[in-house]
Design an enzyme around this catalytic site. Sequence first.
Site, short mmCIF file in Angstrom:
data_model
loop_
_atom_site.label_atom_id
_atom_site.label_comp_id
_atom_site.label_asym_id
_atom_site.label_seq_id
_atom_site.Cartn_x
_atom_site.Cartn_y
_atom_site.Cartn_z
N GLU A 262 -10.89 44.95 114.24
CA GLU A 262 -11.56 46.00 113.46
C GLU A 262 -10.49 46.73 112.68
O GLU A 262 -9.37 46.95 113.18
CB GLU A 262 -12.28 46.99 114.38
CG GLU A 262 -12.84 48.17 113.59
CD GLU A 262 -13.78 49.06 114.37
OE1 GLU A 262 -13.78 49.03 115.60
OE2 GLU A 262 -14.53 49.81 113.69
N CYS A 460 -17.40 49.89 114.57
CA CYS A 460 -18.10 50.83 113.70
C CYS A 460 -17.90 50.53 112.23
O CYS A 460 -18.78 50.82 111.41
CB CYS A 460 -17.65 52.25 114.02
SG CYS A 460 -18.20 52.79 115.63
N ASN A 591 -24.08 46.54 115.67
CA ASN A 591 -22.95 46.95 116.52
C ASN A 591 -23.36 48.18 117.31
O ASN A 591 -23.58 49.23 116.73
CB ASN A 591 -21.74 47.30 115.65
CG ASN A 591 -20.60 47.86 116.48
OD1 ASN A 591 -20.04 47.15 117.31
ND2 ASN A 591 -20.26 49.12 116.28
N GLU A 592 -23.48 48.05 118.58
CA GLU A 592 -23.84 49.12 119.51
C GLU A 592 -24.78 50.18 118.88
O GLU A 592 -24.52 51.37 118.94
CB GLU A 592 -22.60 49.77 120.14
CG GLU A 592 -21.53 50.31 119.28
CD GLU A 592 -20.38 50.94 120.09
OE1 GLU A 592 -20.10 52.11 119.84
OE2 GLU A 592 -19.77 50.29 120.95
#
Length: 861
Positions: A262, A460, A591-592
């Site tokens: 990331e 994120c 993503n989450e």
Amino acid sequence: MKRSFYILTLAIIFLFFGTSAHANEPASAHLFAYTKKDNGRAGLLFAWSIDKKNWHQIGNEYPFVKSDYGSWWGGKNMENPTLTQTPDGFWHSLWTLNTDDPTFAYAKSEDLITWEPQIYPVLDYNNICKNLNATYNSGDESFSVSWMGDKNGKVTFYTANTKDFRTFSPISEISKSQISEKRETISITGKPETGTILQVKWSVIDNLIKNAQLVNFQNQQNQETMNVVAPRFSEIKSLKANIKANKESKAISDDLIGIFFEDINYAADGGLYGELIQNRDFEYNSSDNRDWSNKTAWTLKGEGSTFEISTENPLHENNPHHAILKTEKVGASLLNDGYKGIALKKNEKYDFSIYTRATDSNCSKLIIRLIDKDGYVCGETKIAKPSKNWKQNKAVITATKTVADAHLEIIMETSGEIAIDMVSLFPQKTFNGRKNGLRADLAQTLADLKPQFVRFPGGCVAHGDGIENIYNWKHTIGSLESRKPQHNLWGYHQSFGLGYYEYFQFCEDIGAKPLPVVAAGVPCQNSGKHNHKIAGQQDGIPMDEMDAYIQDILDLIDWANGDPKTNKWAKMRAEAGHPAPFNLKYLGVGNEDLISVVFEERFKMIYDAIKEKHPEIVVIGTVGPFSEGSDYVRGWDFATEQKVPIVDEHYYQPPGWFINNQEYYDKYDRNKSKVYLGEYAAHVSGRHNNIETALLEALHLINIERNADVVTMTSYAPLIAKEGNTQWNPDLIYFNNTEVKPTVGYYVQQLFGQNAGDEYIYSTIQLSENNTEVNKRVGKSIVRDSKTGDIIIKLANLLPIEVELNLDLAELGIDQQTAPATILTGTPDDKVAKPTKTTFNLKSDKLKPYSFTVIRIKGNK
Ligand code: AHR
């Protein structure tokens, strides 16, 4: 074992089983639901009373549900909650969120312990909602919700009806007297608190008390560190372990160990991406970081020069800013700092590039110099006079000195004015010698992990800070000046120089599968740039834009795998230098995320479209940010309903969690989705990466190997971090401009990556000291690599004492005396330990205290 530890264990047993031993319990009592006034993040608290006079807190202000609304830094508030129970037994809570947004929170629970994902309805964009009350109408099974609206200080009361808190009847104004206020104020430990009182069965309260006790106990256990528990084992004189391998085995995933890339901690620009010039395109601005501008990293040296930013006649519409350099007095120059200095190696070659355009007739040649901090010229080149149109100029500079912190200097040879853009300097020695490539030492450190896959671009970063910030793969391919940079939600800039092409190329170079992750049509629910005023907690891409968004995802698959002769996106891949497909197999969606209606609708649309157009692609869904809680529960239910092949789980846990949850995956249903543990790490206080965290992660991976028929992929997170620019600790690898520093945890990942198997061999372990505290701290896993026939034995010893080992491998037909092994060991707080190679005596050897040992027995293939 220490006597004090036995006493502690007895006390714990008494705590749980002792409380239910009372014969004289009331049939019912009063339950008080409230939150603390002075702390918006306290969550929903409970107290109980028999007589409504003496109130007893449950779990010492233990929050049974916490608000999930808004960003981590400004949101997550709960004010003035109310609680109702409906005849079906369900509990319903409403609360006020803040004084800005025209919404409120609703949450539902069957037992007050497990709560469904929260809903944040927006009924009137112009009003914020305070003082919510809900009355249940058993006739039509609806709720009448009332609230006090506050529009710029003008107070009005409203009501609306709903059955599910998703759709509401039109709102109508009511008078204050029509509000049926449910709250009362009572005194708990001498302090007045306001909340709802309900008469409930004693068993409800009893459950809450026991649950709070259990969670508090588990939290305490989870915080226990190796140094805290070590004295418990001080009386053990010797410890023996008999490990016996069985004939039986099962197939396990051969994609178990991957990496999570990331762009956090300067992982891309200033990190893995080889570019040495910072803000090369003059596109930095204050939305990246409030202290930045288009001039960041650039300074003028000397007198008689000016340097301005212009957007007139740009190099590319996606790269609208460039610099105008004007020199009246020859000798002045424009400097670029790089990323806190440019590292150069003597005799190595650097590719320099600059776009120039003449802005007046006096344009001169440019002198380009690399200078150290004492002004010594470490390399130099000249760039031709610019012409009327933008033109790229290239040169190779050979460094004459090794320096850690050089600067780039642009000097006009004569007075005049010039426009410049995309000023770039790359070492020729990038990883695999790729143009626009990756920093060789850092990329090699990643390659040495032998990852089976690389997840990209987050985290994120994949779903972004608001809809506008969702990572758009199409903005990251093509010529560098045509890529569309954007704000990075970790507080800096994404140039996208390391874009999708570079990422896929890297995967291919290291023999790993690409695992791109796209947003599920929703940005990060915790981001600061949500349009809360319109969307409540979670924005989603508007429905009328979803088709285009889904097409972008399908185009990504075509770009990666399609035929350049028939597909436009595949043709672009070929033109970029890769006619052969990249063999994309996995695609992460989400993503989450908060598992809300907004999410579910969009995920389903994307998932259905991929299934229809590309059934060969394995979609990886998401089940929220934690290993429990409403998003995890609803996420799993949703994935099961939708038959999503794999779901992405995330959790960062304290040390004891890994010790006490070793059977976490043993209980997973083998008929549901498989698991990709996409983000995990052991977090100790201070967030270090040391022998303690490394051994906990080794133990976890040992337990995962046993379950690698259901957990098919894992990746530690985050991967890399630049010293001085780190937003998150711990990370797997730290680096600066000249050094790469793998952590202790890195070696655990590497030992698993380099010693993967595809067949799990069942085995048993018997310890001479038969108690759970000891048992829990010795882990073993035996796998076979069918390609080589090698048998690999992984052994973790999380005890402060050595373990004498007797390995019985007879059923595997192994009777040799020794085998090569690698051992990682140190004291729990050791941050610099490195693995050492040794010869292990299979018949009689010892596991060192606090160690991870990998033995590899050669097969006959
Ligand atoms: O790994 C760092 C962050 O942790 C990721 O961006 C996010 O997915 C998680 O919350």
